[in-house]
Write a protein that holds these residues in place. Structure first.
Motif, PDB file in Angstrom:
ATOM      1  N   ALA A 412       0.838  -1.206   0.000  1.00  0.00           N
ATOM      2  CA  ALA A 412       0.000   0.000   0.000  1.00  0.00           C
ATOM      3  C   ALA A 412       0.871   1.254   0.000  1.00  0.00           C
ATOM      4  O   ALA A 412       0.610   2.210  -0.753  1.00  0.00           O
ATOM      5  CB  ALA A 412      -0.925  -0.002   1.209  1.00  0.00           C
ATOM      6  N   SER A 413       1.930   1.250   0.806  1.00  0.00           N
ATOM      7  CA  SER A 413       2.830   2.412   0.858  1.00  0.00           C
ATOM      8  C   SER A 413       3.593   2.562  -0.453  1.00  0.00           C
ATOM      9  O   SER A 413       3.772   3.683  -0.961  1.00  0.00           O
ATOM     10  CB  SER A 413       3.831   2.257   2.010  1.00  0.00           C
ATOM     11  OG  SER A 413       3.159   2.109   3.227  1.00  0.00           O
ATOM     12  N   PHE A 414       4.018   1.439  -1.014  1.00  0.00           N
ATOM     13  CA  PHE A 414       4.749   1.488  -2.288  1.00  0.00           C
ATOM     14  C   PHE A 414       3.846   2.000  -3.401  1.00  0.00           C
ATOM     15  O   PHE A 414       4.272   2.794  -4.252  1.00  0.00           O
ATOM     16  CB  PHE A 414       5.286   0.094  -2.627  1.00  0.00           C
ATOM     17  CG  PHE A 414       6.045   0.049  -3.925  1.00  0.00           C
ATOM     18  CD1 PHE A 414       7.240   0.746  -4.079  1.00  0.00           C
ATOM     19  CD2 PHE A 414       5.557  -0.672  -5.005  1.00  0.00           C
ATOM     20  CE1 PHE A 414       7.938   0.716  -5.282  1.00  0.00           C
ATOM     21  CE2 PHE A 414       6.242  -0.712  -6.206  1.00  0.00           C
ATOM     22  CZ  PHE A 414       7.440  -0.018  -6.345  1.00  0.00           C
ATOM     23  N   SER A 415       2.582   1.582  -3.410  1.00  0.00           N
ATOM     24  CA  SER A 415       1.620   2.071  -4.407  1.00  0.00           C
ATOM     25  C   SER A 415       1.457   3.584  -4.294  1.00  0.00           C
ATOM     26  O   SER A 415       1.368   4.292  -5.301  1.00  0.00           O
ATOM     27  CB  SER A 415       0.261   1.386  -4.225  1.00  0.00           C
ATOM     28  OG  SER A 415       0.378  -0.001  -4.405  1.00  0.00           O
ATOM     29  N   ALA A 416       1.425   4.081  -3.044  1.00  0.00           N
ATOM     30  CA  ALA A 416       1.296   5.527  -2.828  1.00  0.00           C
ATOM     31  C   ALA A 416       2.492   6.270  -3.393  1.00  0.00           C
ATOM     32  O   ALA A 416       2.350   7.324  -4.032  1.00  0.00           O
ATOM     33  CB  ALA A 416       1.155   5.818  -1.334  1.00  0.00           C
ATOM     34  N   VAL A 417       3.696   5.727  -3.182  1.00  0.00           N
ATOM     35  CA  VAL A 417       4.919   6.358  -3.706  1.00  0.00           C
ATOM     36  C   VAL A 417       4.871   6.429  -5.231  1.00  0.00           C
ATOM     37  O   VAL A 417       5.202   7.465  -5.830  1.00  0.00           O
ATOM     38  CB  VAL A 417       6.169   5.573  -3.228  1.00  0.00           C
ATOM     39  CG1 VAL A 417       7.422   6.060  -3.961  1.00  0.00           C
ATOM     40  CG2 VAL A 417       6.341   5.714  -1.723  1.00  0.00           C
ATOM     41  N   ILE A 418       4.452   5.335  -5.880  1.00  0.00           N
ATOM     42  CA  ILE A 418       4.367   5.304  -7.343  1.00  0.00           C
ATOM     43  C   ILE A 418       3.350   6.332  -7.844  1.00  0.00           C
ATOM     44  O   ILE A 418       3.614   7.087  -8.793  1.00  0.00           O
ATOM     45  CB  ILE A 418       3.973   3.892  -7.839  1.00  0.00           C
ATOM     46  CG1 ILE A 418       5.070   2.875  -7.498  1.00  0.00           C
ATOM     47  CG2 ILE A 418       3.727   3.895  -9.342  1.00  0.00           C
ATOM     48  CD1 ILE A 418       6.367   3.057  -8.229  1.00  0.00           C
ATOM     49  N   CYS A 419       2.182   6.386  -7.210  1.00  0.00           N
ATOM     50  CA  CYS A 419       1.141   7.338  -7.627  1.00  0.00           C
ATOM     51  C   CYS A 419       1.619   8.782  -7.481  1.00  0.00           C
ATOM     52  O   CYS A 419       1.389   9.613  -8.373  1.00  0.00           O
ATOM     53  CB  CYS A 419      -0.136   7.122  -6.812  1.00  0.00           C
ATOM     54  SG  CYS A 419      -1.044   5.631  -7.251  1.00  0.00           S
ATOM     55  N   ILE A 420       2.280   9.088  -6.376  1.00  0.00           N
ATOM     56  CA  ILE A 420       2.774  10.453  -6.146  1.00  0.00           C
ATOM     57  C   ILE A 420       3.837  10.811  -7.186  1.00  0.00           C
ATOM     58  O   ILE A 420       3.832  11.912  -7.747  1.00  0.00           O
ATOM     59  CB  ILE A 420       3.340  10.595  -4.711  1.00  0.00           C
ATOM     60  CG1 ILE A 420       2.202  10.501  -3.688  1.00  0.00           C
ATOM     61  CG2 ILE A 420       4.090  11.907  -4.540  1.00  0.00           C
ATOM     62  CD1 ILE A 420       2.669  10.360  -2.247  1.00  0.00           C
ATOM     63  N   ALA A 421       4.744   9.865  -7.469  1.00  0.00           N
ATOM     64  CA  ALA A 421       5.812  10.119  -8.437  1.00  0.00           C
ATOM     65  C   ALA A 421       5.238  10.383  -9.833  1.00  0.00           C
ATOM     66  O   ALA A 421       5.647  11.335 -10.515  1.00  0.00           O
ATOM     67  CB  ALA A 421       6.771   8.931  -8.476  1.00  0.00           C
TER      68      ALA A 421
END
Length: 626
Positions: A412-421
């Motif tokens: 979930a945290s990794f998905s958030a990082v990808i979306c923000i990037a």
């Protein structure tokens, strides 16, 4: 009774071995999750704004002949190949290249392409959200001239319709209110002189982009467990709206003019190579092969899911949806042409021009225009979202499968990082000149690079891994081997067709343009580099794989091209023949024993496993005799 150690899977034993295993990938939670996700992924914006236009410009009804032939030659076979690779291995687009580590660069190229597409695709969803909110009024803002963004060239259709002898109207040098609303208000493109000077950020578009990324993140927060539930709505609701628009369209006066224009067969077009190429391109991009989405979705299936049946349901359903969308679009365009008193070909457009200019203008001519406008843009929103889910799930799954111990528990945290990037990288698309960048990304990010990826995949699976071996894997998984049709397509027809597409695209290359604006040379070079970079991932991956091996250069290449030791089904009970006991920590000499303990008997799939084992033993004996 004491269970023999041989029958106990390593994860069920006490000790360090079980604790070292990575967190479970998970599976689809419902029976229809996978099927609806594939339908939602394939049925996207292209079905509405590209297929109808391609059909009428390439022979009308006659276009359906090359369309279905190309669907049979390269659409269905490549679709089935991707699903088979994903389901057999339960791995994402990067880790699946354990099948031949020498070609892991194909997976790297795929992720690069998908990342670039995800950036601009979500910007299109942001435009849709903008129009969706703008439709929540009693009077659509693009219905009339006289707003601050309109120019003296603006002429609305009500004046044309009410025109009389005392006020002759010349529409040759005029612009519709919807076109000026799109270019001068939504994009504010007059604030940019070209791609080199993007201008200021349009904060209303920026907020819409932020909202679209937020929606996407919330829907993929728990991976396929959450997105698999969302698609029950996003994959089915567009059909309800499409039927409503179709019924409304065909009941309009003049609708027959548009439908006749759309479907009148011009069989002389079939002699042109361009028509066949256009049909192949439509199939290629509409089904989404090569983007890794199909492979990713299939990797969350159970090992014996009937993907053979699902392949035909999705591919034929996608084709029928495209044809239905053509009726819904051209019936309204026929009505619009009658209202304006101009031929249908003067109002027909493709791409964003259809979605954000022509169709919104047609909506203003209908009673209850805000209602129909809202429905149309809500349909586009749901069509776009589930395709975006697939792009994001592909990226996240690919990377987490590479680092399962570290990233899978923090998905979930990794998905958030990808979306923000990706949101930050997409900010340039929200500027006044953002449309120029969007066109550049659309033209080059998934152009020839994607075709090279698909061609190479076909060749690696059939030539390097081996057609016999691949068919045996499918036999182990589904209980039957692919027939001559699939084998012929995978070996010759599909790669040859894709190669012809690639050569045609290179020979017929035309510089990008947006309206009358032509892109500078540096922008063209940047676009070409985007496509070349995804292709370069393949040789880069080869070099890395070869350097990891030992021996002479040729020995290294041979070793790197063979499947990895742990290649095969992810669950030990599904591993037979050459895949037995090849998992790390494996203790079971025969997965069939695990099956019998688990299910209390032998099923049809165990019979298949026995047949596959026997077939492999016979081949080994024949080879030893020779």
């Amino acid at each position: 009774p004491v269970t023999p150690d041989l029958l106990v899977s390593p994860t069920s034993q006490d000790g360090e071995l079980g604790s070292e295993c990575p967190e479970d990938r998970g599976n689809w939670t419902g029976r229809l999750d996978f099927l609806l996700s594939c339908i939602g992924y394939c049925v996207g914006l292209g079905n509405v704004w590209r297929f109808p236009y391609r059909a009428y410009t390439n022979g009308g009804g006659a276009f359906l002949v090359p369309y279905f032939i190309m669907l049979a030659i390269c659409g269905i076979p490549i679709f089935f190949m991707e699903l088979s690779l994903g389901q057999f291995s339960s791995l994402g687009p990067l880790a699946v290249w354990k099948i031949s580590p020498l070609f892991k660069g194909i997976g790297m190229g795929t992720i690069l392409i998908v990342s670039l597409v995800a950036i601009y695709y979500n910007m299109i969803i942001a435009y849709v959200l903008f129009y969706l909110f703008a439709s929540l009024t009693s009077d659509l803002p693009w219905q009339h001239c006289g707003n601050w963004w309109n120019t003296d060239l603006c002429l609305d259709h009500h004046i044309i319709k009410a025109g009389n002898t005392t006020f002759p109207v010349n529409i040759t040098n005029t612009v519709s209110p919807s076109e000026e609303y799109w270019s001068r208000y939504v994009l504010h493109i007059q604030g940019s002189s070209g791609i080199g000077s993007p201008g200021r950020i349009r904060w209303n578009l920026c907020l819409c982009l932020l909202l679209s990324w937020t929606i996407v993140y919330l829907c993929i927060l728990k991976g396929v467990k959450s997105s698999g539930k969302v698609v029950y709505f996003t994959a089915t609701f567009p059909y309800l709206i499409l039927v409503m628009l179709l019924i409304r369209g065909v009941t309009l006066e003049g609708a027959w003019k548009g439908i006749r224009f759309y479907l009148t067969p011009q069989f002389d077009h079939l002699l042109s190579s361009k028509v066949w190429i256009e049909a192949a391109l439509q199939i290629f991009y509409s089904l989404g092969v090569g983007f890794g989405g199909l492979l990713t979705f299939a990797s969350y299936n159970t090992f014996h899911q009937n993907i053979y049946r699902d392949t035909f349901i999705v591919t034929l359903g996608n084709a029928i949806t495209s044809i239905l969308a053509g009726f819904a679009i051209f019936s309204v365009l026929g009505y619009m042409s009658q209202e304006l008193g101009v031929p249908v070909n003067q109002v027909a457009k493709a791409g964003p021009g259809l979605a954000f200019v022509v169709y919104p203008q047609a909506m203003t001519m209908l009673p209850l225009s805000p209602f129909w406008s809202f429905l149309f843009f809500f349909m586009l929103l749901t069509l776009g979202l589930d395709s975006q889910f697939a792009f994001m799930e592909t990226i996240v799954t690919a990377v987490t499968d590479e680092f399962p111990y570290y990233l899978r528990p923090k998905k979930a945290s990794f998905s958030a990082v990808i979306c923000i990037a990706l949101f930050l990288m997409g900010l340039i698309l929200t500027t006044e000149g953002g449309m120029y960048w969007l066109v550049l990304l659309d033209d080059y990010s998934a152009g020839f690079g994607l075709m090279v990826v698909v061609i190479t995949t076909c060749l690696v699976v059939t030539r390097v891994y081996g057609m016999k071996r691949f068919c045996r894997d499918i036999h182990m998984m589904l209980g039957f081997k692919p027939g001559p049709y699939f084998r012929a397509c995978w070996t010759v027809l599909s790669p040859a067709t894709m190669m012809a597409l690639l050569v045609y695209n290179i020979v017929k290359y035309q510089p990008s343009k947006y309206g009358s604006y032509r892109f500078p040379v540096w922008a063209e070079v940047l676009g070409i580099l985007m496509g070349v970079l995804s292709c370069l991932m393949i040789p880069v991956g080869m070099v890395v794989a070869v350097l990891r091996e030992e021996g002479t250069p040729w020995e290294r290449v041979q070793q790197a091209s063979r499947p990895a030791m742990d290649w095969g089904p992810s669950l030990e009970e599904n591993r037979t023949g050459m895949y037995v006991a090849s998992l790390a920590g494996s203790q079971s000499p025969k997965p069939l024993m695990v099956h019998m303990r688990k299910y209390g008997g032998i099923t049809s799939y165990e019979n298949t496993a026995i047949e596959v084992d026997r077939e492999m033993e016979e081949e080994e004996e024949a080879e030893s005799i020779m």
